[in-house]
Structures are given as structure tokens and as C-alpha cells.
Design an enzyme around this catalytic site. Structure first.
Site, mmCIF file in Angstrom:
data_model
loop_
_atom_site.group_PDB
_atom_site.id
_atom_site.type_symbol
_atom_site.label_atom_id
_atom_site.label_comp_id
_atom_site.label_asym_id
_atom_site.label_seq_id
_atom_site.Cartn_x
_atom_site.Cartn_y
_atom_site.Cartn_z
ATOM 1 N N HIS A 199 6.659 -2.515 2.249
ATOM 2 C CA HIS A 199 7.120 -2.791 0.877
ATOM 3 C C HIS A 199 7.014 -4.273 0.501
ATOM 4 O O HIS A 199 7.163 -4.615 -0.678
ATOM 5 C CB HIS A 199 8.574 -2.351 0.686
ATOM 6 C CG HIS A 199 8.787 -0.863 0.772
ATOM 7 N ND1 HIS A 199 8.064 0.038 0.016
ATOM 8 C CD2 HIS A 199 9.632 -0.120 1.538
ATOM 9 C CE1 HIS A 199 8.465 1.275 0.304
ATOM 10 N NE2 HIS A 199 9.403 1.204 1.225
ATOM 11 N N ASP A 224 4.285 6.793 5.812
ATOM 12 C CA ASP A 224 5.724 6.655 5.567
ATOM 13 C C ASP A 224 6.062 7.487 4.317
ATOM 14 O O ASP A 224 5.232 7.629 3.422
ATOM 15 C CB ASP A 224 6.037 5.177 5.328
ATOM 16 C CG ASP A 224 7.526 4.883 5.261
ATOM 17 O OD1 ASP A 224 8.075 4.377 6.246
ATOM 18 O OD2 ASP A 224 8.143 5.154 4.200
ATOM 19 N N HIS A 226 7.819 6.741 1.906
ATOM 20 C CA HIS A 226 7.841 5.889 0.702
ATOM 21 C C HIS A 226 6.456 5.280 0.475
ATOM 22 O O HIS A 226 5.742 4.982 1.436
ATOM 23 C CB HIS A 226 8.859 4.763 0.872
ATOM 24 C CG HIS A 226 10.257 5.250 1.127
ATOM 25 N ND1 HIS A 226 10.756 5.419 2.392
ATOM 26 C CD2 HIS A 226 11.240 5.622 0.269
ATOM 27 C CE1 HIS A 226 12.010 5.874 2.315
ATOM 28 N NE2 HIS A 226 12.321 6.018 1.033
ATOM 29 N N ASP A 257 9.874 8.646 8.467
ATOM 30 C CA ASP A 257 10.862 9.201 7.537
ATOM 31 C C ASP A 257 10.305 10.373 6.727
ATOM 32 O O ASP A 257 11.005 10.943 5.895
ATOM 33 C CB ASP A 257 11.440 8.119 6.605
ATOM 34 C CG ASP A 257 10.392 7.213 6.003
ATOM 35 O OD1 ASP A 257 9.186 7.463 6.197
ATOM 36 O OD2 ASP A 257 10.787 6.236 5.328
HETATM 37 ZN ZN LIG Z 1 10.027 4.802 4.253
#
Ligand SMILES: [Zn+2]
Length: 334
Positions: free
Chosen positions: A125, A160, A162, A247
Site C-alpha cells: 500500500h 493479497d 487488498h 488475507d
Molecule cells: Zn491485505
């Protein structure tokens, strides 16, 4: 030849607070997954070293780095709504980033078939100008920049749960990095729509596969085979970097995807076989259920040694077919 496993216990000294999901014991779970993997005889263990400051500036702006150093000098503090530094965070972040560069050095010398960087804080991120989403420095982007400077063509696959907005930002107009992200949609940070495909010379070298909650392993494999693989083959990468967030596992407490550790073995195997042995590098990103982290680490380490194992049965039957059809249609229209 075996694989490289790179970590440093000082990565556990990054402590973002008691109630925070990104806890030091995540790394303990990953180390347990390594211990349980029964591949230790074919592994070279390396202690991660901190990244040099001049390398950091190849991805991140000076003012961002200075800000992190200021927070560090103050003994820690908040750098984003959900990203905090403790006393040990700045060193942990530099170790997490340094691990990838160290792995590349060893792999280029022919010392391993693949490398697994068991590090935290995660990185995907972190944008060129902002640490965010539990991430301080963008570990995978720093490794990719280094490979670019060596004349390589780099595939980054981010599974991931996200979207890897930071990595996408760094390479959005870069034609020699193909960034492919599988992620839950909608979800934090809100980027990663299928229409985000790169710009300028990098148009077509960003591929987003935003999946609905509950998507299972069969959907990931189909999306890989039918959407991603043709793009990868056209791009013809020389190296692959995997942003391995665990995740997307069905047990994860902060997301809703449907993978098992068995799926992580199969998906990782498909991804890494697109480049030659010795050019394969995996980075730990997110993953907040300790058992899922442990089992998925074992599964991915076996994928790196070329073995199919299912610590848990693979999953199927979840939603996502419609997303695959939509992306295929939009690709054909171009
Ligand atoms: Zn994540």
C-alpha cells in the site's frame, strides 16, 4: 540448489499497537509454517539486512522518507489513519525492504531456485509519497526497481485480498513492469477497478482482477488461465515478484475471500512457472489469521520447491464467474 528463506527477528520490533491486526506474532506464525514445511534441508536461511537509503529514494520521495525518520526520532507515532510506528519500526521497515534486494543478489549469483522474504511491515500500500494501510516502505516495488535497473522485465503478481495501490502507483506508466492484482472488491483502499490498466507507455501493463466476497480457488485459477496468463505470455517477463498476502484465506478476520492454503500452493505454482528457475521471489504482505498464515506459508514454500501439497483441501464453487466474463469482454474490446 534449494530455496532461500530470508527473515530477521528484528522485524518483530515493529509494534503498531495492541488492537492492531498487523501484530508481531504474524511473523511467528510464518516461521512456524517454515518449520513445519519439511523442506529445511533444501533451504538456505539468510538474515535480512537493512536497505540502503539511496535505494529507498528510487521509489519514495525524500519528504516522505524524512517524515518517517522524524516520527522515528520522536520514538514513534501515527503516519496514517491505520499505520503507526513504534521505536523498532524504522529498522524493521528497512529490513523488510532490504530482504528483497539481498534475495536478488543471491539469486543472481545462482544460489537458489527461488526466495521467500518473511518480513514485516508489509509494503504494497505504500505509494511514492505516502505510507499507508499498515505499510511503511514498498518492499516489492523497491525490488522491482532494482531489477529494472539491471535491464529485467518484471512481473508482479499481488494476491493479497487488498488492492496493491502503492505498487500500482509506482509502475502505472512503466512498460517493463507488468502488475497483476487479484483482490476483493469493494474493499480498502478502494482502488483496483478493472478499468485501471496503466497509462502512457505503461497502458496495458496493469491488470486488475477485482473479485466478489467469497471467491474460491477455482475462480482464481480460471482468472489466471483465461485472463492473466495470455497477458503475461505477451509481456514475456524475465523475473516474477509475488506480493503474497494471506488475507484472501477464508479464515481471515478482516476480509471475506474464500481461499484455503491448498489454493495458495496451486496459484503460486502457476504464477512462478512463467519465468525461469532462479528468478522467483515471494514477499509476505498481509494475512491476519495466524493458522491461515502458518498453513499458507507451508503451502507456498512447497510451491517454490515445485511440490503440490494441500495443507487444507482446495476450494471451489464461490462467486466470480461474472467478473471473469466482464474482464474478458473488456480486454477483447481493446
Ligand atoms: Zn491485505
Amino acid at each position: 540448489m534449494g530455496i532461500l528463506f530470508i527473515t530477521n527477528e528484528l522485524c518483530m520490533d515493529h509494534f503498531p499497537g495492541n488492537k492492531h491486526p498487523e501484530q508481531p506474532d504474524r511473523l511467528e506464525a510464518v516461521l512456524a509454517g517454515f518449520e513445519n514445511s519439511h523442506i529445511k534441508e533444501s533451504v538456505t536461511e539468510l538474515v535480512a539486512e537493512p536497505v540502503e537509503e539511496n535505494e529507498i529514494f528510487k521509489v519514495h520521495e525524500q519528504r516522505m522518507v524524512h517524515h518517517l525518520k522524524e516520527v522515528h526520532a520522536d520514538g514513534g507515532g501515527r503516519v496514517d489513519e491505520d499505520t503507526k510506528m513504534s521505536q523498532g519500526s524504522w529498522l524493521a521497515a528497512r529490513l523488510a525492504a532490504g530482504a528483497g534486494l539481498q534475495a536478488i543478489k543471491y539469486l543472481r549469483e545462482g544460489d537458489g531456485e527461488a526466495a521467500f522474504c518473511a518480513v514485516r511491515p508489509p509494503g504494497h500500500h505504500a505509494t511514492p509519497v505516502q505510507s499507508m494501510g499498515f505499510c511503511l516502505l514498498n518492499n516489492v516495488a523497491l525490488a522491482a526497481k532494482h531489477l529494472l535497473s539491471l535491464g529485467e522485465k518484471v512481473l508482479i503478481v499481488d494476491y493479497d485480498a487488498h488492492h496493491g495501490n502503492g505498487t500500482q502507483d509506482v509502475f502505472y506508466s512503466e512498460p517493463n513492469v507488468l502488475f497483476i492484482s487479484f483482490h476483493q472488491w469493494p474493499l480498502y483502499p478502494g482502488t483496483g477497478a478493472m478499468g485501471e490498466i496503466g497509462e502512457g507507455e505503461g497502458e496495458g501493463t496493469t491488470l486488475n482482477i477485482p473479485l466478489p466476497a467469497g471467491a474460491t480457488g477455482d475462480i482464481y485459477l480460471q482468472a489466471w488461465d483465461e485472463i492473466a496468463l495470455p497477458v503475461v505470455e505477451r509481456f514475456s517477463p524475465t523475473w516474477v515478484l509475488v506480493s503474497a498476502g494471506f488475507d484472501a484465506h477464508r479464515l481471515d478476520p478482516i476480509t471475506d475471500l474464500g481461499l484455503t492454503s491448498g489454493d495458495y500452493n496451486l496459484i503460486t505454482s502457476r504464477i512462478i512457472e512463467t519465468v525461469p528457475i532462479g528468478h522467483r521471489l515471494v514477499f509476505l504482505e498481509g494475512g491476519y489469521d495466524l493458522k491461515a498464515l502458518e498453513l499458507s506459508t507451508t503451502a507456498v514454500l512447497h510451491a517454490l520447491t515445485g511440490e503440490t501439497i494441500f495443507p487444507e483441501p482446495v476450494s471451489n464453487g464461490g462467486p466470480g464467474q461474472e467478473t471473469i466474463s466482464q474482464i474478458k469482454k473488456s480486454v477483447q474490446e481493446k
